[in-house]
Design a protein around this motif. Structure first.
Motif, PDB file in Angstrom:
ATOM      1  N   THR A 129      31.697  47.546 -12.533  1.00 14.29           N
ATOM      2  CA  THR A 129      31.736  48.307 -11.282  1.00 14.29           C
ATOM      3  C   THR A 129      33.034  48.055 -10.540  1.00 14.29           C
ATOM      4  O   THR A 129      33.645  48.987  -9.999  1.00 14.29           O
ATOM      5  N   ALA A 130      33.478  46.803 -10.513  1.00 12.21           N
ATOM      6  CA  ALA A 130      34.729  46.467  -9.835  1.00 12.21           C
ATOM      7  C   ALA A 130      35.909  47.175 -10.506  1.00 12.21           C
ATOM      8  O   ALA A 130      36.812  47.675  -9.825  1.00 12.21           O
ATOM      9  N   GLN A 131      35.913  47.249 -11.841  1.00 10.47           N
ATOM     10  CA  GLN A 131      36.985  47.923 -12.568  1.00 10.47           C
ATOM     11  C   GLN A 131      36.974  49.420 -12.288  1.00 10.47           C
ATOM     12  O   GLN A 131      38.030  50.048 -12.152  1.00 10.47           O
ATOM     13  N   ARG A 132      35.769  49.998 -12.187  1.00 12.48           N
ATOM     14  CA  ARG A 132      35.673  51.433 -11.864  1.00 12.48           C
ATOM     15  C   ARG A 132      36.251  51.702 -10.476  1.00 12.48           C
ATOM     16  O   ARG A 132      37.018  52.661 -10.291  1.00 12.48           O
ATOM     17  N   ARG A 133      35.882  50.880  -9.511  1.00 11.53           N
ATOM     18  CA  ARG A 133      36.381  51.076  -8.142  1.00 11.53           C
ATOM     19  C   ARG A 133      37.906  50.948  -8.094  1.00 11.53           C
ATOM     20  O   ARG A 133      38.592  51.733  -7.431  1.00 11.53           O
ATOM     21  N   THR A 157      40.405  55.100 -19.519  1.00  7.19           N
ATOM     22  CA  THR A 157      39.606  54.158 -20.302  1.00  7.19           C
ATOM     23  C   THR A 157      39.428  52.863 -19.531  1.00  7.19           C
ATOM     24  O   THR A 157      40.400  52.260 -19.078  1.00  7.19           O
ATOM     25  N   ILE A 158      38.165  52.457 -19.372  1.00 11.58           N
ATOM     26  CA  ILE A 158      37.852  51.188 -18.717  1.00 11.58           C
ATOM     27  C   ILE A 158      37.005  50.401 -19.703  1.00 11.58           C
ATOM     28  O   ILE A 158      35.886  50.797 -20.039  1.00 11.58           O
ATOM     29  N   GLY A 159      37.555  49.293 -20.178  1.00 15.66           N
ATOM     30  CA  GLY A 159      36.889  48.559 -21.256  1.00 15.66           C
ATOM     31  C   GLY A 159      36.901  49.414 -22.500  1.00 15.66           C
ATOM     32  O   GLY A 159      37.952  49.829 -22.964  1.00 15.66           O
TER      33      GLY A 159
END
Length: 244
Positions: A129-133, A157-159
């Motif tokens: 969630t922190a990476q998305r934000r 791309t996230i992760g």
């Protein structure tokens, strides 16, 4: 607190030591069963003892031994915590104090007290969630009119997961995936503001209505912008009707 009720108690003319019995003596409990002010006695003990532990509770009050009163107090505290959490959750979803009071079964005063004195513990974002934000904040720019325009190419791309701009915006705002295709409700081509997105899947099951708002609450999911607006309109209409 008035103590006038004590004069009507059955125990008024009985040896006080009887109400501090040895373990297993049910005589005082039997006497209390027919007392006309048993409930007042139980309420008085609850107010006197508060939430203190068993070692600080003594005697029989309202037909309840110390252990029974301690258990009742713990159960009431647990129920109160759940009730307060429900009040806060409804308030976070924009429900007004009077409506919360009606839904939970408390007074307006209780709702205001809980909102004033109970603060929910902050919940830290999980890593995803922190990476998305962070990605959403880095790839978007706020513009006038409540728009938020996407900058650069997509998907990102996230992760190990790829996100298109609208879905990333929806996840950041609501925390749960959309149920259908995300449709833009404004005329700004690059806008991905969550408030300007509509989940076609949710719209099919009544989103944008008062019933849709209640469905969000029942499912413990964040209300979408359309349902929040529908609820606000409902509350405003009710207030206007009551004032007329």
């Amino acid at each position: 607190m008035s103590l006038d009720w004590m004069t009507a108690a059955v125990c008024a003319g009985v040896d006080p030591e009887l109400w501090f019995p040895n373990t297993g003596d049910s005589t005082p409990v039997r006497i209390c069963q027919g007392c006309p002010v048993r409930q007042q006695c139980e309420d008085y003990a609850a107010a006197l003892e508060g939430d203190c532990g068993l070692p600080y509770r003594h005697g029989v009050w309202g037909g309840l031994a110390a252990t029974e009163r301690a258990e009742a107090s713990a159960l009431a505290a647990s129920g109160k915590a759940g009730r307060d959490a429900q009040i806060l959750r409804l308030a976070e979803h924009g429900v007004g104090p009077k409506e919360i009071a009606a839904l939970v079964g408390v007074t307006d005063r209780t709702v205001h007290r809980v909102k004033k004195t109970v603060s929910p513990a902050p919940v830290a974002d999980d890593p995803v969630t922190a990476q998305r934000r962070e990605a959403f904040a880095r790839r978007t720019v706020a513009t006038e009119g409540g728009h938020r325009e996407w900058q650069g190419a997509e998907p990102v791309t996230i992760g190990a997961t790829r996100y298109h701009a609208r879905k990333l915006s929806w996840l950041v705002e609501h925390g749960v995936p959309p149920e259908g295709k995300l449709l833009r409700t404004c005329d700004r081509d690059r806008c991905v503001a969550a408030a300007h997105l509509q989940d076609s899947g949710r719209a099919a099951v009544g989103c944008g209505t008062r019933n849709g708002y209640i469905a969000h609450l029942s499912a413990h999911t964040p209300a979408c912008p359309d349902c929040l607006q529908a609820n606000a309109d409902y509350v405003q209409e009710n207030r206007a009707a009551r004032a007329a």
